[in-house]
Design a protein around this motif. Structure first.
Motif, PDB file in Angstrom:
ATOM      1  N   UNK A 192       0.831  -1.194   0.000  1.00 36.58           N
ATOM      2  CA  UNK A 192       0.000   0.000   0.000  1.00 36.58           C
ATOM      3  C   UNK A 192       0.866   1.244   0.000  1.00 36.58           C
ATOM      4  N   UNK A 193       0.218   2.391  -0.040  1.00 40.33           N
ATOM      5  CA  UNK A 193       0.955   3.647  -0.029  1.00 40.33           C
ATOM      6  C   UNK A 193       1.772   3.790   1.252  1.00 40.33           C
ATOM      7  N   UNK A 194       1.233   3.272   2.343  1.00 45.01           N
ATOM      8  CA  UNK A 194       1.971   3.320   3.600  1.00 45.01           C
ATOM      9  C   UNK A 194       3.294   2.574   3.512  1.00 45.01           C
ATOM     10  N   UNK A 195       3.300   1.425   2.822  1.00 45.19           N
ATOM     11  CA  UNK A 195       4.545   0.684   2.636  1.00 45.19           C
ATOM     12  C   UNK A 195       5.577   1.514   1.868  1.00 45.19           C
ATOM     13  N   UNK A 196       5.114   2.179   0.814  1.00 46.67           N
ATOM     14  CA  UNK A 196       6.025   2.985  -0.001  1.00 46.67           C
ATOM     15  C   UNK A 196       6.620   4.121   0.822  1.00 46.67           C
ATOM     16  N   UNK A 197       5.774   4.794   1.601  1.00 51.16           N
ATOM     17  CA  UNK A 197       6.249   5.908   2.426  1.00 51.16           C
ATOM     18  C   UNK A 197       7.268   5.425   3.450  1.00 51.16           C
ATOM     19  N   UNK A 198       7.006   4.265   4.050  1.00 50.95           N
ATOM     20  CA  UNK A 198       7.931   3.746   5.062  1.00 50.95           C
ATOM     21  C   UNK A 198       9.253   3.310   4.439  1.00 50.95           C
TER      22      UNK A 198
END
Length: 270
Positions: free
Chosen positions: A183-189
């Protein structure tokens, strides 16, 4: 050498209250530096003392400001090393073990020292600008002595960055329907962890560890290659310093908004 028949030109004198003869906007850089550092300090302080909105159970997103989570109030799955058998009182950060060392690592960083010495303490504010201080004491005052501990804070920061890396990997295996997901959260992290490693490994102390004590690089080719690589990163230490601040805020804000139910994660796969 000035010819004997020509007198050397007199040095330009700056009459008080003027501080400089510069006519450019020399004050912009220290101003923006002060505002940037102040914004990060204020945001981080409010968030670490909030004691809420740090964990997204569905996808196991944990904000770096709460890692590793140690308080008894921590969500069970958010506590990588387990929880202490005591509840932390208000205004005590859940990541009590890591935050002081990360703060000391940044405060004693060679780049950040230059940044806040110039912008906040104005010593000096800019080149060819008069200092407001009457005397120079260097880093000899008691509160300045911990600056020499930067190399030791590096070891702790390295370990904590490794923990942040683990926090980044775990959510990949907690997709919406279980199993692997992105998800987008994975990319940001991921971006945040890359910037944290960039900042940590580009540290002057890391460069010194790789090759600072060697008398001959020819006898240590592996360490020489490591030293050369770290030296290239070291040239960009300032950029990693600011980029990691930005990604820390972005990661924490995204997790906080998700944990608070304001937004939902944009899923690319599962």
């Amino acid at each position: 050498m000035t010819p004997p028949d020509r007198a050397a030109p007199a040095r330009a004198r700056i009459q008080l209250p003027r501080r400089t003869l510069r006519t450019d906007r020399w004050w912009l850089a220290p101003l923006f530096t002060t505002l940037g550092l102040a914004a990060f300090v204020v945001y981080a302080t409010l968030r670490v003392f909030q004691q809420d909105h740090y964990w997204v159970q569905e996808h196991h997103y944990l904000t770096p400001f709460y890692s590793p989570c140690l308080a008894a109030q921590c969500a069970p799955d958010a506590a990588l090393f387990g929880r202490l058998p005591v509840e932390f009182p208000p205004l005590v950060p859940y990541a009590l073990l890591s935050l002081p060392f990360l703060l000391l690592f940044r405060v004693t960083c060679y780049y950040y020292r230059k940044a806040y010495y110039r912008s906040v303490w104005q010593a000096p504010t800019a080149c060819a600008v008069r200092e407001p201080h009457r005397s120079y004491t260097g880093e000899t005052r008691p509160l300045m002595l911990p600056q020499n501990g930067h190399r030791y804070f590096f070891y702790v920061a390295f370990a904590i960055t490794a923990v942040n890396t683990w926090d980044m990997l775990v959510p990949f295996f907690h997709g919406t329907d279980g199993g692997f997901g992105v998800g987008l959260g994975n990319v940001i992290m991921v971006v945040n962890v890359l910037m944290l490693w960039g900042y940590t490994l580009s540290c002057h102390s890391c460069r010194h560890i790789m090759g600072g004590r060697l008398r001959s690089f020819g006898r240590h080719p592996v360490r020489y290659r490591l030293w050369t690589g770290i030296s290239r990163l070291n040239d960009r230490h300032m950029y990693f310093g600011w980029a990691s601040i930005a990604t820390l805020i972005a990661t924490d804000a995204y997790v906080a908004l998700m944990a608070g139910g304001v937004i939902s994660d944009l899923r690319f796969f599962n």
